[in-house]
Design a protein around this motif. Structure first.
Motif, mmCIF file in Angstrom:
data_model
loop_
_atom_site.group_PDB
_atom_site.id
_atom_site.type_symbol
_atom_site.label_atom_id
_atom_site.label_comp_id
_atom_site.label_asym_id
_atom_site.label_seq_id
_atom_site.Cartn_x
_atom_site.Cartn_y
_atom_site.Cartn_z
ATOM 1 N N TRP A 165 -6.687 2.269 10.482
ATOM 2 C CA TRP A 165 -5.921 2.850 8.852
ATOM 3 C C TRP A 165 -7.137 2.582 8.028
ATOM 4 C CZ3 TRP A 165 -0.242 3.148 9.170
ATOM 5 C CH2 TRP A 165 -0.368 3.305 10.369
ATOM 6 N N PRO A 166 -7.440 3.429 7.183
ATOM 7 C CA PRO A 166 -8.971 3.544 6.105
ATOM 8 C C PRO A 166 -7.811 2.676 4.826
ATOM 9 C CG PRO A 166 -8.597 6.091 7.014
ATOM 10 C CD PRO A 166 -7.611 5.256 7.542
ATOM 11 N N TYR A 184 0.736 -1.198 0.004
ATOM 12 C CA TYR A 184 0.018 0.188 0.139
ATOM 13 C C TYR A 184 1.172 0.967 0.172
ATOM 14 C CZ TYR A 184 -3.744 -3.435 1.769
ATOM 15 O OH TYR A 184 -4.656 -4.138 2.310
ATOM 16 N N GLY A 201 -3.746 -9.200 11.999
ATOM 17 C CA GLY A 201 -4.658 -7.664 11.186
ATOM 18 C C GLY A 201 -5.145 -6.693 12.567
ATOM 19 N N VAL A 205 -6.553 -0.049 4.250
ATOM 20 C CA VAL A 205 -6.026 -1.468 4.491
ATOM 21 C C VAL A 205 -6.890 -2.102 5.615
ATOM 22 C CG1 VAL A 205 -3.724 -2.304 6.411
ATOM 23 C CG2 VAL A 205 -3.975 0.151 5.490
ATOM 24 N N SER A 206 -6.689 -3.855 4.360
ATOM 25 C CA SER A 206 -7.342 -4.986 4.863
ATOM 26 C C SER A 206 -7.101 -5.507 5.881
ATOM 27 C CB SER A 206 -6.708 -5.741 3.384
ATOM 28 O OG SER A 206 -8.031 -7.021 3.655
ATOM 29 N N ASP A 207 -7.358 -6.264 6.988
ATOM 30 C CA ASP A 207 -6.786 -7.042 8.045
ATOM 31 C C ASP A 207 -6.817 -8.691 7.849
ATOM 32 O OD1 ASP A 207 -7.818 -5.373 9.614
ATOM 33 O OD2 ASP A 207 -9.832 -5.593 10.389
ATOM 34 N N TYR A 253 0.596 5.262 1.803
ATOM 35 C CA TYR A 253 -0.582 5.774 2.209
ATOM 36 C C TYR A 253 -0.626 6.598 2.764
ATOM 37 C CZ TYR A 253 -3.648 5.880 7.053
ATOM 38 O OH TYR A 253 -4.607 5.561 7.370
ATOM 39 N N ARG A 296 -8.404 -3.646 15.830
ATOM 40 C CA ARG A 296 -8.352 -3.923 14.517
ATOM 41 C C ARG A 296 -7.226 -2.678 13.285
ATOM 42 N NH1 ARG A 296 -7.938 -8.879 14.313
ATOM 43 N NH2 ARG A 296 -9.048 -8.465 12.265
ATOM 44 N N THR A 297 -6.762 -2.795 12.629
ATOM 45 C CA THR A 297 -5.812 -2.367 11.452
ATOM 46 C C THR A 297 -6.653 -0.942 11.177
ATOM 47 O OG1 THR A 297 -3.634 -3.557 11.248
ATOM 48 C CG2 THR A 297 -4.008 -1.945 9.823
ATOM 49 N N SER A 298 -8.253 -2.076 10.585
ATOM 50 C CA SER A 298 -8.532 -1.398 9.465
ATOM 51 C C SER A 298 -10.041 -0.302 10.148
ATOM 52 C CB SER A 298 -9.536 -2.246 8.922
ATOM 53 O OG SER A 298 -10.162 -2.843 10.025
ATOM 54 N N LYS A 299 -9.358 -0.538 11.153
ATOM 55 C CA LYS A 299 -9.888 0.776 12.047
ATOM 56 C C LYS A 299 -10.015 1.601 12.140
ATOM 57 C CE LYS A 299 -12.110 1.583 16.696
ATOM 58 N NZ LYS A 299 -12.545 0.750 18.001
#
Length: 626
Positions: free
Chosen positions: A609-610, A424, A587, A612-614, A426, A604-607
């Protein structure tokens, strides 16, 4: 092949197609070509094509579920996939011949997928079919909405599809509701039947269209190259876009019937990319009559099956291999100059039978997607000669790199690497940039003797270089402009990283703490030499002393909460704002305040980090100092 990836492809509902109505109205401002009709230009086409090789492609085995049951009755032994393309949004589109003269309504057809992500090629796809009324007489212009009984090569510009027919080109639009035929007056029914290419040039704001009679093996012909008025929309038009006054003929151009793609660079340079096979038909070694193609192909099938059984490898030259020719086109001067030709061999080492592997003999090409990424494409035949038709289909692709532009590794960007060498880019203010994740091969080369090494750690050094630590004890270095330093990757030794070599194959994460020390987090080692019953460890590299000066030591204790996750750490990064981030398996991540040693997480990473997949772990990350 590097990998063989299987995708379960599902058939969705049929698509209703209607002629597009044209709305007459007064525009309040100068019209512009809609964004969804434009595929982005590339930075340097030849840079990418120089790296295109069948052996570096990735094979995807799929099933066009429901095809044989619904449409197989009109398919004969000589019918097969004739063209492959990809829209800017990543949808694969195939043209397919169905020439049974008793079928009056749906003959030749288009097959299209849901968006395909080259960074996640094993993700499930849905496929659907466009089969509308068209004639079966390949000696007359097509009637109705369908392309014809024997559609040929095709290309997408944005979501616009230009499909080659015996008389020229028919246009379609692939939108959220499937394929719709554009107004019949937009069709170009002159110029040839096999070769069609379409692109939009952002420099002069025009579409360019190619028509020609193309060949299967390497050959030349006269091409008809047309250009539109500026700032037009193909989808909204109800009259001819490319008239005789907009077209020129150029003689003696290398042009293929299986793939003739127009590709434009950011500087406006226009190229024709033609994908050829070594030959059209197999060698007739047994002396059959020239028109007895079934017997010729049958003898070839027996011969190549014996070759395949011997596990020949890429060093063996098969009867059918792939070639790519690039010509630079100049509309104003009516010229086409050959600028590159390459023998790119074949997509599978062991399988020499051309009807059982993706090959330019049937369809191939290149496509630009998303933010200018360049993709090579190979198609399989789908309908094996002399065998029963089924839903099986396979294609191959290769993500072709583009040179890094000046400052493309931006001071305001971070780079998060994932498994399988994808990453990614970022941005703080928006999250993952459009067009990502992408393959690292687009910009960087981590190949060691034919093996692309996975990135296990990354660190920004005080001298402006970025060091990437790779599997099997290798590392690479990036220059300040983001390009790979000459001569890398290399093995970690006591000469280049004093004291690190004993731990080089255990590296799991690396971070520059900003205090003159770099910390390497290591794969755990148990009492028996493996990972069983082992604890996570780290070593410290002192930049001023230029050597390891501490460790290995247990992560438990000195690293607080990280001790609870000492065997789960997959990546670490200093954000250079007083915060560091440790990514974990599954993740999640932990945030660390460098000044106070306060921590938060796991989260959770996705929370936060827009984009970014878990689903896939972060394996390395770096950010430039501000």
């Amino acid at each position: 092949m590097k990998k063989i990836l299987k995708a379960c492809l599902l058939h969705s509902t049929a698509v209703s197609v209607s002629l597009l109505s044209f709305s007459f109205g007064v525009r309040a401002q100068t019209p512009q070509t809609p964004a969804d009709e434009i595929s982005p230009p590339v930075t340097d086409l030849l840079f990418g094509i120089e790296r295109m090789m069948g052996s570096d492609s990735t094979l995807v085995e799929t099933a066009l579920e429901g095809f044989e049951e619904k449409y197989g009755d009109a398919v004969r032994g000589g019918d097969h996939i004739q063209g492959i393309a990809m829209t800017a949004g990543g949808q694969i589109v195939l043209s397919y011949s169905r020439q049974d003269p008793s079928k009056e309504n749906c003959s030749g057809m288009l097959i299209y997928s849901s968006p395909f992500d080259p960074a996640s090629p094993n993700r499930e796809l849905d496929w659907d079919f466009y089969c509308e009324t068209s004639n079966t007489d390949i000696n007359n212009p097509p009637t109705g909405l369908g392309p014809e009984a024997h559609p040929s090569s095709l290309q997408a510009s944005g979501n616009i599809l230009a499909v080659g027919t015996h008389g020229g080109t028919r246009f379609y639009y692939l939108g959220p509701n499937g394929i719709e035929a554009l107004h019949p007056n937009t069709a170009v029914l002159t110029g040839g039947r096999d070769s069609t290419g379409l692109t939009y040039n952002p420099v002069d704001r025009r579409f360019y269209l190619l028509n020609s009679d193309g060949s299967t093996a390497v050959g030349k012909n006269t091409i008809r190259l047309c250009r539109s008025d500026q700032d037009i929309s193909l989808r909204q038009a109800n009259q001819a876009i490319f008239t005789d006054s907009d077209c020129i003929n150029i003689r003696d151009v290398y042009v293929s019937g299986q793939g003739a793609n127009l590709i434009v660079q950011e500087d406006g340079t226009l190229f024709l990319v033609s994908t050829f096979s070594t030959r059209d038909l197999p060698d007739n070694l047994l002396g059959f009559a020239d028109d007895n193609t079934d017997a010729i192909w049958g003898a070839y099938g027996t011969r190549c099956a014996l070759e395949t059984a011997l596990l020949p490898g890429y060093g063996f030259r098969a009867s059918f291999e792939d070639h790519i020719y690039i010509s630079e086109l100049d509309f104003s001067n009516r010229t086409a100059d050959l600028v590159m030709k390459r023998d790119i061999r074949r997509t599978q080492a062991v399988q020499t039978c051309v009807d059982k592997r993706p090959a330019f003999r049937f369809a191939g090409g290149v496509a630009t997607i998303r933010n200018g990424a360049l993709l090579g494409l190979w198609s399989g035949r789908q309908n094996p000669p002399l065998l029963s038709l089924n839903d099986s289909y396979e294609f191959a692709f290769q993500d072709l790199p583009q040179p890094i532009k000046s400052a493309s590794v931006s001071e305001e960007k971070a780079y998060l690497f994932r498994e399988n060498n994808t990453y990614y880019r970022y941005t703080d203010s928006q999250g993952v940039d459009p067009g990502y994740p992408a393959s690292t091969s687009r910009n960087w080369d981590f190949d060691v003797e034919g093996d692309d090494k996975e990135i296990l750690g990354a660190v920004r050094y005080d001298n402006g270089h970025v060091y990437l630590f790779l599997e099997d004890g290798y590392y690479s270095r990036l220059e300040k402009d983001g390009s790979t330093s000459p001569g890398y990757p290399v093995k970690i030794t006591d000469n280049n990283w004093p004291g690190l070599a004993p731990y080089a194959e255990r590296i799991r994460a690396v971070i520059n703490w900003g205090n003159g020390n770099i910390y390497f987090f290591l794969e755990n080692r148990g009492p028996f030499g493996g990972t069983l019953l082992g604890d996570g460890e780290y070593v410290r590299y002192n930049i001023a002393k230029n050597r390891i000066d501490l460790g290995p030591r247990s992560i438990e204790g000195p690293w607080g909460i990280l001790g609870d996750y000492d065997t789960d750490i997959t990546a670490a990064v200093n954000w250079w704002n007083g915060k560091a981030y440790f990514f974990l398996e599954g993740g999640e991540y932990i945030r660390w305040d460098i000044d106070t040693d306060e921590t938060a997480g796991p989260i959770r990473t996705s929370k936060y980090w827009p984009g970014v997949s878990d689903d896939e772990d972060i394996t390395a990350a770096f950010r430039h100092q501000r």
